[in-house]
Scaffold this motif. Structure first.
Motif, PDB file in Angstrom:
ATOM      1  N   VAL A   1       8.871  -1.387  -0.507  1.00  0.00           N
ATOM      2  CA  VAL A   1       7.560  -0.757  -0.676  1.00  0.00           C
ATOM      3  C   VAL A   1       7.598   0.699  -0.224  1.00  0.00           C
ATOM      4  CG1 VAL A   1       5.204  -0.722   0.242  1.00  0.00           C
ATOM      5  CG2 VAL A   1       6.183  -2.868  -0.578  1.00  0.00           C
TER       6      VAL A   1
ATOM      7  N   VAL B   1       0.933  -3.961   3.046  1.00  0.00           N
ATOM      8  CA  VAL B   1       0.400  -2.677   3.512  1.00  0.00           C
ATOM      9  C   VAL B   1       0.481  -2.582   5.026  1.00  0.00           C
ATOM     10  CG1 VAL B   1      -1.735  -1.366   3.809  1.00  0.00           C
ATOM     11  CG2 VAL B   1      -1.068  -2.144   1.545  1.00  0.00           C
TER      12      VAL B   1
ATOM     13  N   PHE C   1      -0.603  -8.185  -0.891  1.00  0.00           N
ATOM     14  CA  PHE C   1      -0.681  -6.720  -0.793  1.00  0.00           C
ATOM     15  C   PHE C   1      -1.147  -6.290   0.595  1.00  0.00           C
ATOM     16  CE2 PHE C   1      -4.163  -3.538  -0.946  1.00  0.00           C
ATOM     17  CZ  PHE C   1      -3.412  -2.379  -1.067  1.00  0.00           C
ATOM     18  N   SER C   2      -2.112  -7.008   1.149  1.00  0.00           N
ATOM     19  CA  SER C   2      -2.634  -6.654   2.471  1.00  0.00           C
ATOM     20  C   SER C   2      -1.560  -6.786   3.537  1.00  0.00           C
ATOM     21  CB  SER C   2      -3.838  -7.549   2.807  1.00  0.00           C
ATOM     22  OG  SER C   2      -4.858  -7.404   1.842  1.00  0.00           O
TER      23      SER C   2
ATOM     24  N   THR D   1       9.343  -4.915   2.560  1.00  0.00           N
ATOM     25  CA  THR D   1       8.665  -3.793   3.205  1.00  0.00           C
ATOM     26  C   THR D   1       9.425  -2.488   2.998  1.00  0.00           C
ATOM     27  OG1 THR D   1       7.817  -5.316   4.897  1.00  0.00           O
ATOM     28  CG2 THR D   1       7.685  -2.975   5.370  1.00  0.00           C
TER      29      THR D   1
ATOM     30  N   THR E   1       2.750   4.546  -0.235  1.00  0.00           N
ATOM     31  CA  THR E   1       2.972   3.223   0.349  1.00  0.00           C
ATOM     32  C   THR E   1       1.932   2.228  -0.146  1.00  0.00           C
ATOM     33  OG1 THR E   1       3.976   4.169   2.336  1.00  0.00           O
ATOM     34  CG2 THR E   1       3.085   1.941   2.517  1.00  0.00           C
ATOM     35  N   ILE E   2       0.671   2.631  -0.192  1.00  0.00           N
ATOM     36  CA  ILE E   2      -0.406   1.740  -0.628  1.00  0.00           C
ATOM     37  C   ILE E   2      -0.264   1.409  -2.109  1.00  0.00           C
ATOM     38  CG2 ILE E   2      -2.904   1.566  -0.957  1.00  0.00           C
ATOM     39  CD1 ILE E   2      -3.207   3.292   1.577  1.00  0.00           C
TER      40      ILE E   2
ATOM     41  N   LEU F   1       2.874   0.271   6.411  1.00  0.00           N
ATOM     42  CA  LEU F   1       2.293   1.450   7.047  1.00  0.00           C
ATOM     43  C   LEU F   1       3.041   1.800   8.334  1.00  0.00           C
ATOM     44  CD1 LEU F   1      -1.559   1.006   6.575  1.00  0.00           C
ATOM     45  CD2 LEU F   1      -0.101   2.779   5.576  1.00  0.00           C
TER      46      LEU F   1
ATOM     47  N   ALA G   1      -6.604  -4.734   6.317  1.00  0.00           N
ATOM     48  CA  ALA G   1      -5.667  -3.789   5.710  1.00  0.00           C
ATOM     49  C   ALA G   1      -6.371  -2.476   5.350  1.00  0.00           C
ATOM     50  CB  ALA G   1      -5.023  -4.401   4.470  1.00  0.00           C
TER      51      ALA G   1
ATOM     52  N   SER H   1      -5.556   1.066   7.173  1.00  0.00           N
ATOM     53  CA  SER H   1      -5.134   2.176   6.316  1.00  0.00           C
ATOM     54  C   SER H   1      -6.005   3.408   6.564  1.00  0.00           C
ATOM     55  CB  SER H   1      -5.214   1.772   4.839  1.00  0.00           C
ATOM     56  OG  SER H   1      -4.368   0.674   4.562  1.00  0.00           O
TER      57      SER H   1
ATOM     58  N   ALA I   1       2.766  -0.887  -2.575  1.00  0.00           N
ATOM     59  CA  ALA I   1       2.492  -2.243  -2.104  1.00  0.00           C
ATOM     60  C   ALA I   1       1.635  -3.006  -3.105  1.00  0.00           C
ATOM     61  CB  ALA I   1       1.798  -2.198  -0.747  1.00  0.00           C
ATOM     62  N   PHE I   2       0.633  -2.336  -3.670  1.00  0.00           N
ATOM     63  CA  PHE I   2      -0.232  -2.990  -4.652  1.00  0.00           C
ATOM     64  C   PHE I   2       0.563  -3.367  -5.903  1.00  0.00           C
ATOM     65  CE2 PHE I   2      -3.083  -2.883  -8.313  1.00  0.00           C
ATOM     66  CZ  PHE I   2      -4.066  -3.755  -7.910  1.00  0.00           C
TER      67      PHE I   2
END
Length: 308
Positions: free
Chosen positions: A247, A29, A25-26, A244, A259-260, A33, A167, A171, A263-264
């Protein structure tokens, strides 16, 4: 699929895969981003985004070797120096690409896709010529090695914790930059109404260039983090570019919160399913689920309300 495991085993498996999913996830992200800034704010489909990430990884690789050769006593801090240089180098290259190529292709998304795809092939060959076709890696400082034992069955790698902390920090920085700074106000004004933004004195051309450069710079930081969990090769960026874009589109183009969350969701789903299924099947099921959701909600999980 679950019949062969006890309840306690399943809980431990979900916890371990959840930690692995947080590390994935990191990376997602950090990659997404930068792409969300470029694609969501500018409408540019940057297929070379993965190569900007790999440039950041190669910058980290070179900095680690320079510290190892000339400043061995300071090797423990090379990562922080490399992170700053990765952002600066990839951001500068991004601004150059925007000036030389992208600014001529605005409002032509298919052309930007083809142009940046050609740029990605050019960058891959450049990396192959300079660094060779084999993958390279960096030696982590002693303080990044080892793991934190949460329980007898769950361990969290220290380098994974650093990637997660990075991350979160990036963010937060992007949020402040987009929603709490003068530059962010100008970007949102250009997105909402470019003609009116020009009329009130905003330099839209420089705003676009800075936006593209910052998005590429964030990808460079993602590449710096990538060196802590994997090796770097000329084509390594292509392994992440599809995920990506997935996401960014699933979360809602232009939405940092989306986006966050996206991604999670995708990273956790892939990580858990990969334990019980093959890696390819996990990706297929994740993609199928996302496609079904996008059919029901084409704007993604979160969408921005803009004046048309």
């Amino acid at each position: 699929m679950f019949a062969d495991y006890s309840w306690s085993d399943l809980m431990a498996i979900f916890a371990m895969q959840g930690v692995a999913g947080l590390i994935l996830f990191s990376v997602f992200v950090l990659m997404a981003l930068g792409l969300a800034i470029i694609f969501g704010q500018m409408g540019v489909i940057n297929m070379a985004h993965g190569e900007f990430m790999i440039l950041g990884a190669y910058v980290t690789y070179m900095v680690s070797h320079l510290f190892e050769a000339y400043l061995p006593a300071l090797y423990g801090i090379y990562f922080f120096v490399a992170m700053v240089l990765a952002f600066v180098v990839t951001g500068a290259l991004g601004m150059l690409v925007e000036w030389a190529l992208i600014r001529r292709l605005y409002k032509r998304p298919l052309d930007t896709l083809l142009a940046t795809w050609g740029l990605s092939l050019f960058l891959q060959q450049t990396y192959r010529t300079i660094f060779g076709a084999r993958e390279v890696g960096v030696s982590l400082p002693d303080w990044m090695m080892g793991s934190w034992n949460v329980t007898d069955m769950i361990e969290v790698p220290i380098n994974g914790m650093i990637v997660m902390a990075l991350a979160v920090s990036i963010s937060a920085a992007i949020y402040v930059l987009v929603f709490r700074s003068r530059w962010g106000l100008q970007v949102r004004a250009v997105v909402a109404n470019r003609t009116m933004a020009n009329a009130v004195g905003i330099n839209t051309a420089m705003t676009d260039r800075m936006t593209f450069g910052i998005g590429c710079g964030v990808a460079g930081v993602a590449g710096c983090a990538f060196t802590m969990i994997g090796s770097t090769g000329p084509t390594a960026g292509q392994q992440y570019i599809v995920d990506t874009f997935l996401v960014v589109v699933f979360g809602g183009a232009g939405s940092l919160i989306g986006t966050i969350v996206s991604a999670f969701s995708i990273s956790q789903a892939q990580s858990i399913m990969e334990f019980f299924l093959s890696g390819s099947m996990a990706k297929v099921l994740t993609l199928l689920t996302v496609v079904i959701i996008l059919m029901l909600r084409p704007q993604g999980l979160f969408s921005l309300k803009l004046r048309k």
